[in-house]
Design a protein around this motif. Structure first.
Motif, PDB file in Angstrom:
ATOM      1  N   GLU A  99      -2.344  10.395 -12.664  1.00  0.00           N
ATOM      2  CA  GLU A  99      -2.977   9.085 -12.873  1.00  0.00           C
ATOM      3  C   GLU A  99      -3.628   8.596 -11.578  1.00  0.00           C
ATOM      4  O   GLU A  99      -4.749   8.072 -11.587  1.00  0.00           O
ATOM      5  CB  GLU A  99      -1.914   8.083 -13.359  1.00  0.00           C
ATOM      6  N   LEU A 100      -2.926   8.788 -10.473  1.00  0.00           N
ATOM      7  CA  LEU A 100      -3.483   8.362  -9.175  1.00  0.00           C
ATOM      8  C   LEU A 100      -4.780   9.115  -8.886  1.00  0.00           C
ATOM      9  O   LEU A 100      -5.767   8.528  -8.415  1.00  0.00           O
ATOM     10  CB  LEU A 100      -2.488   8.672  -8.047  1.00  0.00           C
ATOM     11  N   ASN A 101      -4.770  10.406  -9.180  1.00  0.00           N
ATOM     12  CA  ASN A 101      -5.966  11.218  -8.914  1.00  0.00           C
ATOM     13  C   ASN A 101      -7.175  10.753  -9.717  1.00  0.00           C
ATOM     14  O   ASN A 101      -8.306  10.951  -9.318  1.00  0.00           O
ATOM     15  CB  ASN A 101      -5.672  12.702  -9.172  1.00  0.00           C
ATOM     16  N   GLU A 102      -6.904  10.113 -10.854  1.00  0.00           N
ATOM     17  CA  GLU A 102      -7.998   9.570 -11.675  1.00  0.00           C
ATOM     18  C   GLU A 102      -8.726   8.443 -10.952  1.00  0.00           C
ATOM     19  O   GLU A 102      -9.895   8.195 -11.177  1.00  0.00           O
ATOM     20  CB  GLU A 102      -7.436   8.970 -12.985  1.00  0.00           C
ATOM     21  N   HIS A 103      -7.984   7.704 -10.101  1.00  0.00           N
ATOM     22  CA  HIS A 103      -8.546   6.473  -9.511  1.00  0.00           C
ATOM     23  C   HIS A 103      -8.846   6.582  -8.026  1.00  0.00           C
ATOM     24  O   HIS A 103      -9.597   5.777  -7.487  1.00  0.00           O
ATOM     25  CB  HIS A 103      -7.567   5.304  -9.717  1.00  0.00           C
ATOM     26  N   ILE A 104      -8.230   7.540  -7.354  1.00  0.00           N
ATOM     27  CA  ILE A 104      -8.245   7.513  -5.890  1.00  0.00           C
ATOM     28  C   ILE A 104      -9.638   7.765  -5.294  1.00  0.00           C
ATOM     29  O   ILE A 104      -9.931   7.326  -4.172  1.00  0.00           O
ATOM     30  CB  ILE A 104      -7.187   8.482  -5.313  1.00  0.00           C
ATOM     31  N   ALA A 147      -6.308  -1.226   9.548  1.00  0.00           N
ATOM     32  CA  ALA A 147      -5.716   0.120   9.642  1.00  0.00           C
ATOM     33  C   ALA A 147      -6.739   1.174   9.211  1.00  0.00           C
ATOM     34  O   ALA A 147      -7.531   0.937   8.304  1.00  0.00           O
ATOM     35  CB  ALA A 147      -4.472   0.208   8.766  1.00  0.00           C
ATOM     36  N   LYS A 148      -6.655   2.339   9.871  1.00  0.00           N
ATOM     37  CA  LYS A 148      -7.631   3.399   9.568  1.00  0.00           C
ATOM     38  C   LYS A 148      -7.412   3.972   8.169  1.00  0.00           C
ATOM     39  O   LYS A 148      -8.348   4.294   7.478  1.00  0.00           O
ATOM     40  CB  LYS A 148      -7.500   4.533  10.599  1.00  0.00           C
ATOM     41  N   LYS A 149      -6.136   4.125   7.809  1.00  0.00           N
ATOM     42  CA  LYS A 149      -5.904   4.746   6.501  1.00  0.00           C
ATOM     43  C   LYS A 149      -4.634   4.223   5.840  1.00  0.00           C
ATOM     44  O   LYS A 149      -3.765   3.614   6.491  1.00  0.00           O
ATOM     45  CB  LYS A 149      -5.840   6.258   6.626  1.00  0.00           C
ATOM     46  N   ALA A 150      -4.582   4.484   4.538  1.00  0.00           N
ATOM     47  CA  ALA A 150      -3.360   4.209   3.773  1.00  0.00           C
ATOM     48  C   ALA A 150      -2.914   5.524   3.161  1.00  0.00           C
ATOM     49  O   ALA A 150      -3.743   6.358   2.779  1.00  0.00           O
ATOM     50  CB  ALA A 150      -3.622   3.176   2.693  1.00  0.00           C
ATOM     51  N   ILE A 151      -1.597   5.697   3.098  1.00  0.00           N
ATOM     52  CA  ILE A 151      -1.038   6.937   2.534  1.00  0.00           C
ATOM     53  C   ILE A 151      -0.073   6.565   1.415  1.00  0.00           C
ATOM     54  O   ILE A 151       0.769   5.671   1.590  1.00  0.00           O
ATOM     55  CB  ILE A 151      -0.261   7.736   3.606  1.00  0.00           C
ATOM     56  N   ILE A 152      -0.224   7.253   0.290  1.00  0.00           N
ATOM     57  CA  ILE A 152       0.769   7.063  -0.783  1.00  0.00           C
ATOM     58  C   ILE A 152       1.775   8.196  -0.671  1.00  0.00           C
ATOM     59  O   ILE A 152       1.427   9.367  -0.861  1.00  0.00           O
ATOM     60  CB  ILE A 152       0.092   7.084  -2.168  1.00  0.00           C
ATOM     61  N   GLY A 153       3.004   7.857  -0.344  1.00  0.00           N
ATOM     62  CA  GLY A 153       4.068   8.868  -0.262  1.00  0.00           C
ATOM     63  C   GLY A 153       4.738   8.962  -1.617  1.00  0.00           C
ATOM     64  O   GLY A 153       5.414   8.019  -2.046  1.00  0.00           O
ATOM     65  N   ILE A 154       4.515  10.056  -2.304  1.00  0.00           N
ATOM     66  CA  ILE A 154       5.062  10.204  -3.665  1.00  0.00           C
ATOM     67  C   ILE A 154       5.570  11.636  -3.843  1.00  0.00           C
ATOM     68  O   ILE A 154       4.961  12.583  -3.341  1.00  0.00           O
ATOM     69  CB  ILE A 154       3.985   9.844  -4.732  1.00  0.00           C
ATOM     70  N   LYS A 190     -11.885   5.547  -0.335  1.00  0.00           N
ATOM     71  CA  LYS A 190     -12.042   6.687   0.583  1.00  0.00           C
ATOM     72  C   LYS A 190     -11.045   6.691   1.742  1.00  0.00           C
ATOM     73  O   LYS A 190     -10.875   7.720   2.400  1.00  0.00           O
ATOM     74  CB  LYS A 190     -13.482   6.799   1.085  1.00  0.00           C
ATOM     75  N   ASN A 191     -10.381   5.581   1.974  1.00  0.00           N
ATOM     76  CA  ASN A 191      -9.416   5.546   3.081  1.00  0.00           C
ATOM     77  C   ASN A 191      -7.968   5.671   2.617  1.00  0.00           C
ATOM     78  O   ASN A 191      -7.043   5.374   3.370  1.00  0.00           O
ATOM     79  CB  ASN A 191      -9.581   4.258   3.892  1.00  0.00           C
ATOM     80  N   ILE A 192      -7.788   6.036   1.352  1.00  0.00           N
ATOM     81  CA  ILE A 192      -6.407   6.222   0.857  1.00  0.00           C
ATOM     82  C   ILE A 192      -6.199   7.693   0.531  1.00  0.00           C
ATOM     83  O   ILE A 192      -7.039   8.325  -0.111  1.00  0.00           O
ATOM     84  CB  ILE A 192      -6.133   5.370  -0.406  1.00  0.00           C
ATOM     85  N   GLU A 193      -5.084   8.225   1.003  1.00  0.00           N
ATOM     86  CA  GLU A 193      -4.762   9.612   0.652  1.00  0.00           C
ATOM     87  C   GLU A 193      -3.357   9.709   0.058  1.00  0.00           C
ATOM     88  O   GLU A 193      -2.552   8.785   0.189  1.00  0.00           O
ATOM     89  CB  GLU A 193      -4.885  10.526   1.875  1.00  0.00           C
ATOM     90  N   ILE A 194      -3.106  10.827  -0.610  1.00  0.00           N
ATOM     91  CA  ILE A 194      -1.787  11.038  -1.228  1.00  0.00           C
ATOM     92  C   ILE A 194      -1.024  12.066  -0.397  1.00  0.00           C
ATOM     93  O   ILE A 194      -1.582  13.092  -0.022  1.00  0.00           O
ATOM     94  CB  ILE A 194      -1.935  11.549  -2.678  1.00  0.00           C
TER      95      ILE A 194
END
Ligand code: SF4
Ligand code: SF4
Length: 446
Positions: free
Chosen positions: A91-96, A74-81, A100-104
């Motif tokens: 906390e997510l922003n600390e690690h994301i 898959a091209k990308k992963a999205i965290i729906g929060i 590079k292929n994961i966005e919030i």
């Protein structure tokens, strides 16, 4: 990691959607996916679990999410929060940055943001057609606890033997616990200091989508929460009303205002379901409008029509749920490619703010922190026997691979599935006491 290796690990470790219907996770994997979505919308009122887990295990969950994404190509992963879960987002922003292929994707604080089809629309703009699976739009959705289970499967090959369960409502100390599968709900409630009112009722799941449970029912892979409520609480009374009464009420009080349809979360996405027409047909005798009845098969059981929209206190979703069960038992399937419309232009004005929903349900006083206790709970003194259900998932029930009298070790396989289904493992060292078609009783070794 190879696709077959990941799929095999998910199957071997018995991973299913942790909450909801329990769809086997390996069966969702597909190389046709272009997007993986991590569902942290957690829109059922009083639930805290997913945001707590994602905050505690941000790095591990992000890493598993990226592995799944890479494995299926898959091209990308999205965290729906929801934006409202600010501590978890921080906390997510600390690690994301390391992925590079994961966005919030930040979601509004509305119900039902966590419904898979709603979530896909909110995060990607794609509308899954009625009756289709998310993969038809190139999407796979896993929730936070499921992804944590995938992490432990990849890292340690640990099978699913525990479930995180939030205990809320009329209890001394609302809290979220990690409990072994097979423990009676009443024993989990005792961890929270016990019930604070007499003759209370347990809802397994939440106020919107949960069901009235027996206190001796046991924790399964899909038990998200136990909501303890007084038996005269409006939510309990509504859920306990039987279908005969619901039909009589529909016949006498449904004014066809169509508020249930105007607020229906699936109708707003253009799906053909119209609960007011279902109610009209139900009140007049089921065969009067076959299309309206069959279109109710596209209902998500979000509960909005019954628990929020209908000012006459009627229960379309409950009648629809019973009708669907009956239709499924008879092997009748809805149309594969029904007509559907555009997303309703007024949709954004018709979503339900969480605060308003909690207030309408009469559960504001239970809307408190329920902190996460992440240590596995030890029930060896409180419970002699675990009752491990053989159907904790969608698909075929698992079949026992052990015999009565066998000594088993923690994490050892107890039951297996050949078709669509999930493997079941032992949450403790013990001796198999009884096996039926529905469950395995395990005497815990002390
Ligand atoms: S909102 Fe209630 S009264 Fe109005 S159409 Fe729906 S079921 Fe009938
Ligand atoms: S439960 Fe009611 S509001 Fe929700 S999808 Fe079904 S018909 Fe629509």
């Amino acid at each position: 990691m190879q696709f077959t290796e990941l799929s095999g690990l998910m199957k071997e470790c018995g991973i299913v959607g942790a909450g909801g219907a329990g769809f086997p996770s390996y069966a969702k994997l597909s190389e046709k996916a272009d997007t993986i979505i991590l569902n942290c919308a957690e829109c059922e009122p009083l639930f805290r679990l997913h945001r707590q887990l994602l905050m505690t295990y941000a790095e591990e969950i992000l890493s598993a999410l990226d592995t799944v994404r890479e494995t299926v190509g898959a091209k990308k992963a999205i965290i729906g929060i929801k934006a409202a879960y600010s501590e978890t987002v921080e906390e997510l922003n600390e690690h994301i940055g390391a992925f590079k292929n994961i966005e919030i994707s930040l979601l509004p604080e509305v119900y039902p943001a966590g419904d898979e089809i709603v979530l896909i629309y909110e995060t990607t703009g794609k509308v899954v057609k009625p009756g289709q699976l998310p993969i038809s739009e190139g999407v796979i959705v896993y929730n936070v606890e499921t992804m944590l289970n995938i992490h432990f499967a990849i890292k340690e090959k640990t099978p699913v033997c525990y479930k995180y369960v939030t205990v809320a409502g009329e209890v001394e100390n609302p809290q979220t616990y990690k409990v072994p599968l097979g423990v009676p709900l009443k024993k989990v409630v005792e961890l929270s200091g016990g019930e604070t009112v007499k003759d209370c009722v347990y809802l397994s799941g939440g106020a919107m989508t949960g069901r009235v449970a027996n206190k001796n029912d046991v924790v399964t892979k899909t038990t998200n929460a136990i909501l303890v409520l007084p038996q005269n609480h409006p939510v309990v009374m509504k859920k306990k009303t039987n279908s005969k009464v619901n039909i009589y009420r529909a016949m006498s009080a449904c004014c066809q205002c169509r508020m249930c349809t105007d607020m229906c979360s699936r109708n707003l996405l253009g799906h053909p379901i119209e609960p007011h027409l279902f109610m009209r047909a139900a009140a007049k005798g089921m065969t009067k409008d076959v299309t309206a009845m069959m279109n109710s098969m596209y209902c998500s059981q979000c509960g909005i029509c019954s628990m929020y929209a209908c000012h006459q206190g009627l229960s379309p979703s409950m009648l629809i749920g019973e009708f669907r069960n009956e239709i499924r038992k008879r092997g009748i399937k809805p149309e594969k490619e029904p007509k559907f419309s555009e997303v309703d232009e007024h949709r954004k004005y018709r979503t339900i703010p969480m605060e308003r929903l909690v207030s309408r349900l009469g559960i504001s006083k239970y809307d408190v922190e329920a902190p996460l206790d992440d240590s596995p709970q030890d029930f060896s003194k409180a419970v002699k026997t675990l009752k491990i259900m053989l159907s904790q998932h969608i698909g075929q029930p698992a079949k026992a691979v052990v015999s009565v009298g066998d000594t088993v070790k923690k994490f050892e396989k107890l039951a297996s599935c050949e078709g669509l289904g999930a493997e079941i493992h032992s949450p403790a060292d013990g001796v198999v006491k009884e096996i039926t078609e529905k469950y395995i009783l395990l005497d815990i070794k002390r």
